[in-house]
Design an enzyme around this catalytic site. Sequence first.
Site, PDB file in Angstrom:
ATOM      1  N   ARG A 131       0.837  -1.209   0.000  1.00 14.52           N
ATOM      2  CA  ARG A 131       0.000   0.000   0.000  1.00 14.52           C
ATOM      3  C   ARG A 131       0.879   1.269   0.000  1.00 14.52           C
ATOM      4  O   ARG A 131       0.453   2.317  -0.459  1.00 14.52           O
ATOM      5  CB  ARG A 131      -0.934  -0.008   1.218  1.00 14.52           C
ATOM      6  N   TYR A 168     -14.448  16.583 -18.168  1.00 11.48           N
ATOM      7  CA  TYR A 168     -14.875  15.196 -18.377  1.00 11.48           C
ATOM      8  C   TYR A 168     -16.103  14.940 -17.486  1.00 11.48           C
ATOM      9  O   TYR A 168     -16.115  15.353 -16.311  1.00 11.48           O
ATOM     10  CB  TYR A 168     -13.703  14.277 -18.021  1.00 11.48           C
ATOM     11  N   ASP A 189      -5.912  18.627 -15.302  1.00 10.37           N
ATOM     12  CA  ASP A 189      -6.037  17.312 -15.915  1.00 10.37           C
ATOM     13  C   ASP A 189      -5.445  17.426 -17.319  1.00 10.37           C
ATOM     14  O   ASP A 189      -6.030  18.050 -18.202  1.00 10.37           O
ATOM     15  CB  ASP A 189      -7.520  16.907 -15.962  1.00 10.37           C
ATOM     16  N   LYS A 249      -5.060   6.422 -21.078  1.00 15.31           N
ATOM     17  CA  LYS A 249      -5.109   7.013 -22.414  1.00 15.31           C
ATOM     18  C   LYS A 249      -3.711   7.029 -23.059  1.00 15.31           C
ATOM     19  O   LYS A 249      -3.142   5.985 -23.287  1.00 15.31           O
ATOM     20  CB  LYS A 249      -5.733   8.400 -22.322  1.00 15.31           C
TER      21      LYS A 249
HETATM   22  C1  LIG Z   1      -9.879  14.017 -19.528  1.00  7.68           C
HETATM   23  C2  LIG Z   1     -10.152  12.792 -18.711  1.00  7.68           C
HETATM   24  N1  LIG Z   1      -9.836  12.809 -17.402  1.00  7.68           N
HETATM   25  C3  LIG Z   1     -10.055  11.739 -16.611  1.00  7.68           C
HETATM   26  C4  LIG Z   1     -10.620  10.583 -17.104  1.00  7.68           C
HETATM   27  C5  LIG Z   1     -10.866   9.424 -16.193  1.00  7.68           C
HETATM   28  O1  LIG Z   1      -9.903   8.459 -16.378  1.00  7.68           O
HETATM   29  P1  LIG Z   1     -10.120   6.911 -16.011  1.00  7.68           P
HETATM   30  O2  LIG Z   1     -11.162   6.385 -16.936  1.00  7.68           O
HETATM   31  O3  LIG Z   1      -8.762   6.327 -16.214  1.00  7.68           O
HETATM   32  O4  LIG Z   1     -10.572   6.857 -14.584  1.00  7.68           O
HETATM   33  C6  LIG Z   1     -10.961  10.519 -18.471  1.00  7.68           C
HETATM   34  C7  LIG Z   1     -11.552   9.292 -19.022  1.00  7.68           C
HETATM   35  O5  LIG Z   1     -12.019   9.253 -20.138  1.00  7.68           O
HETATM   36  C8  LIG Z   1     -10.728  11.654 -19.284  1.00  7.68           C
HETATM   37  O6  LIG Z   1     -11.045  11.667 -20.587  1.00  7.68           O
END
Ligand SMILES: Cc1ncc(COP(=O)(O)O)c(C=O)c1O
Length: 393
Positions: free
Chosen positions: A55, A109, A182, A207
């Site tokens: 952990r 998102y 992000d 991604k």
């Molecule tokens: C811009 C963005 N941030 C965060 C996420 C969330 O990521 P995860 O699906 O790996 O939890 C996504 C998922 O599509 C995303 O497009």
Amino acid sequence: MKFETKTVHWGDRKKTGGFVPVTTPIYTASSYAYDSMDQLDRIFGREEEGPSYARYDNPTRSTLEELVRELEGGAGALACASGMIAIQMALMTALLDRPKRVIAASALYGATTNLLMNILGPMGVETTFVDICDLAAFEEALVEVKPGAVILETVSNPLLRVAALDKIATLCTTANAPLIVDSTFATPLLVRPLELGAHIVVHSATKYLAGHGDVLGGILIADQEDYNVARTISRTLGPIMGPFDAYLTLRGIKTMALRVTCQCENACKVASWLATNPGVERVYFPGDPRHPDASTIARLFPKGLYGGMISFELKGAGRDEVFRFMEKLNLIVRATSLGDVHSMMLYPAMASHRDVAPKQRHRLGIHDNLVRLSVGIEAVEDILADLDQAFSA
Ligand SMILES: Cc1ncc(COP(=O)(O)O)c(C=O)c1O
């Protein structure tokens, strides 16, 4: 070392006993044995580097964290089980000792909006959504809200707007509100938000970082102060990436510079082709010189690579016509997610923004004829031929 060289070498080849593996292996042990109690004591006390319990640390995960920390230019990184939990960790880190108020970009998102409104909201965190590309509106909100954190995306999803994150970061520093960025759509190859003044960067590693459609993961990279807080929370909660996913992400990053460069170049060609297609109403692409944020993009994306994401509206189409168009695609995969080696198309109204009320969706500019294309590394001629035959059909 240059960025591309780091992606291939950084963190690998640590001596483990009498030999040195050329790439980092998958360590699955949940705990570790030591020769002496004194050493174990030093490791638990963090006076000596080394794993003690899964952990807290794992050698495969730590190598990934070391690599991404270096690529983003942060003080520390934390690899998490998903992009969403990395975002949650970033918000918890920022808000722990600060007012439970957040300013968030109105275009985020869908799951991030959901987290803020429907999970953190009922727990007492108030979120104010603002058009983050309107700097004056943001400054006004900053004075009014006095937030404990600000969150935005380097490139917004799905309309690909680009906020002046460097200017926003300066304002956030003055206001003692960490800026969380992000940067999933941009990757550290294109933009390094920490170098532009941001305090915490998060990625969905699912991604572009992992890049092959076989990992769910996230990563948080921060300055020293925020990293220390995040790590303390993480050691208690264990929101961490497992060693198999960490291995696949490490492996993916070794080709990230090649993949992302190819995706960006392909995307430029596909966006130009779409712009002249009579079946297309409007194209959203950060490399378009008529983009509403063109001057910010020129400053933040100096390499002339604008990412592999394109959104476009099908002329005169509603949900039925979009469904028929997407069903005709043979090569481009109809699927959620993005940033993989293969091209993928998503219908935001049905997928990423499904839980956003239609009225709110339309207010955000996400209309029923909008599709989002994640351009892959295939030969661009094949991508264009697939789109062409789907338009004809
Ligand atoms: C811009 C963005 N941030 C965060 C996420 C969330 O990521 P995860 O699906 O790996 O939890 C996504 C998922 O599509 C995303 O497009």
